[in-house]
Design a protein around this motif. Structure first.
Motif, short mmCIF file in Angstrom:
data_model
loop_
_atom_site.label_atom_id
_atom_site.label_comp_id
_atom_site.label_asym_id
_atom_site.label_seq_id
_atom_site.Cartn_x
_atom_site.Cartn_y
_atom_site.Cartn_z
N PRO A 169 -34.86 -16.55 -28.56
CA PRO A 169 -36.30 -15.89 -28.78
C PRO A 169 -36.34 -14.63 -29.79
O PRO A 169 -37.57 -14.28 -30.34
N VAL A 170 -35.15 -14.35 -30.43
CA VAL A 170 -35.12 -13.40 -31.56
C VAL A 170 -36.05 -14.18 -32.73
O VAL A 170 -36.17 -15.22 -33.30
N ASN A 171 -37.09 -13.23 -33.24
CA ASN A 171 -37.90 -13.55 -34.34
C ASN A 171 -38.22 -12.56 -35.43
O ASN A 171 -39.02 -12.57 -36.40
N ARG A 172 -37.36 -11.45 -35.50
CA ARG A 172 -37.39 -10.66 -36.49
C ARG A 172 -35.91 -10.05 -36.64
O ARG A 172 -35.08 -9.88 -35.80
N PHE A 173 -35.37 -9.97 -38.14
CA PHE A 173 -33.98 -9.57 -38.30
C PHE A 173 -34.10 -8.38 -39.04
O PHE A 173 -34.93 -7.83 -39.77
N SER A 174 -33.17 -7.21 -38.47
CA SER A 174 -33.23 -5.95 -39.26
C SER A 174 -31.74 -5.84 -40.03
O SER A 174 -30.78 -5.89 -39.11
#
Length: 373
Positions: free
Chosen positions: A110-115
């Motif tokens: 479900p990850v939808n953003r990367f840092s």
């Protein structure tokens, strides 16, 4: 509305400047994941009936986890909390972890953003910091994530250290713009006690940091970001329209959050709590269904001063009416204390909202401490 932060306390190697809690040994990763899962279960009532709008996997280096391990942690959260259908779910990642296989695996979560912790595009700087990646991996990792269909990306950069000339700093920013990264977090290098960097400076192996260099490069940052259409919505955070970090914004706005993992902090509006910063003791306590945390009840003055400190760092500013609504203190008291900063041009006022000027942002901590009640 609330958020959940998971601290993944593992790294491949220790960056010279870092004082976050982590271990470079993955020997007990399996035990740690079991402990994290158990804490999520035990802490299920901490946020009462709040809807979870953000989940943030930080560390440490969460990108050391496998895709199925990420899925498992998020699945446990959804079993014990109501998670919004459009929740922002961020994972911190080092460029050297983001090979094709890892990105493909994270696409199935479900990850939808990367840092992404880029820090610099110069190998000599990365070596000086003791980062695990090299500049070519920074660029390729971003492109790989974008090619996989992820557009919500933020990158970390560091400025204000001896190797970084203004020319190099501008080059780092230009690379970010060329890669079309919509959110940037940029931090001035700080020397924290008990870090390798502090030891090297004390032994005169490294040159000390320069406050004037940091200030000059901060102003370069403001200028370059502004020219490219990025909005500075918090002192260290910049984004193109519509790309605020919802999780980070909530910290500055005083939204409740639950921290899971060793050293993680939590805030429920009335009190703060923080877990022990020791992997072995954390794992042992959770194996006994005990949460190894300390708790501090926040007084009215504590909550007020925290509001002053956090709100002044943001584009939304300090609302005098809100200050009066959450405390017995009057706005007039605050305005009187702020007179010298108005005169210096460090604080701007628009009706009931106080914000820091560009110069004022250089002295944000000092200003806030002077306004504390």
């Amino acid at each position: 509305m609330a958020g959940i932060y998971l601290h993944i306390p593992f790294c491949k190697q220790a960056c010279h400047y870092c004082d976050f809690h982590f271990s470079t040994s993955l020997q007990y990763k399996g035990d740690m994941l079991k402990a994290l899962a158990n804490e999520i279960r035990l802490q299920k009532d901490y946020l009462a009936n709040e809807t979870i709008e953000t989940i943030y996997l930080g560390g440490g280096t969460p990108s050391l986890l496998q895709g199925d391990e990420v899925n498992s942690l998020i699945d446990i959260i959804t079993r014990h909390h109501t998670v919004a259908s459009d929740a922002e779910i961020t994972i911190e990642a080092n460029p050297d972890d983001l090979d094709e296989q890892k990105v493909k695996a994270l696409r199935q979560t479900p990850v939808n953003r990367f840092s992404i912790g880029i820090q610099s595009f110069f190998d000599e700087d990365l070596f000086w910091m003791n980062r695990a990646h090299r500049s070519r991996e920074a660029e390729s990792s971003v492109k790989r994530v974008q090619d996989a269909g992820f557009s919500n990306i933020t990158a970390d950069l560091i400025y204000g250290y001896p190797l970084l000339t203004d020319q190099k700093w501008k080059h780092n920013l230009e690379q970010i713009f060329k890669l079309n990264i919509p959110h940037i977090s940029a931090y001035s290098m700080t020397v924290e006690p008990k870090t390798a960097l502090a030891s090297f400076i004390k032994k005169k192996l490294f040159a000390p940091m320069s406050e004037s260099q940091s200030a000059d490069q901060f102003l370069v940052l403001l200028n370059e970001m502004g020219q490219q259409g990025y909005e500075q919505y918090e002192i260290s955070n910049f984004c193109l329209p519509g790309h605020y970090s919802r999780h980070n914004s909530n910290y500055w706005k005083g939204v409740k959050y639950l921290g899971i993992g060793p050293s993680a902090h939590s805030f429920n509006g009335e009190a703060r709590q923080w877990n022990i910063a020791n992997n072995a003791k954390y794992i042992q306590a959770l194996s006994l269904n005990s949460i190894p945390a300390e708790r501090e009840e926040l007084s009215e003055k504590d909550r007020l001063n925290e509001y002053i400190m956090t709100s002044l760092r943001t584009i939304w500013g300090l609302d005098i009416q809100k200050l009066e609504s959450i405390s017995k203190y009057s706005g007039e008291q605050l305005l009187k204390a702020a007179e010298e900063f108005f005169e210096k041009g460090w604080i701007n006022r628009k009706e009931q909202i106080l914000t820091l000027s560009a110069e004022g942002k250089l002295y944000a901590d000092h200003i806030a401490s002077e306004l504390f009640f």
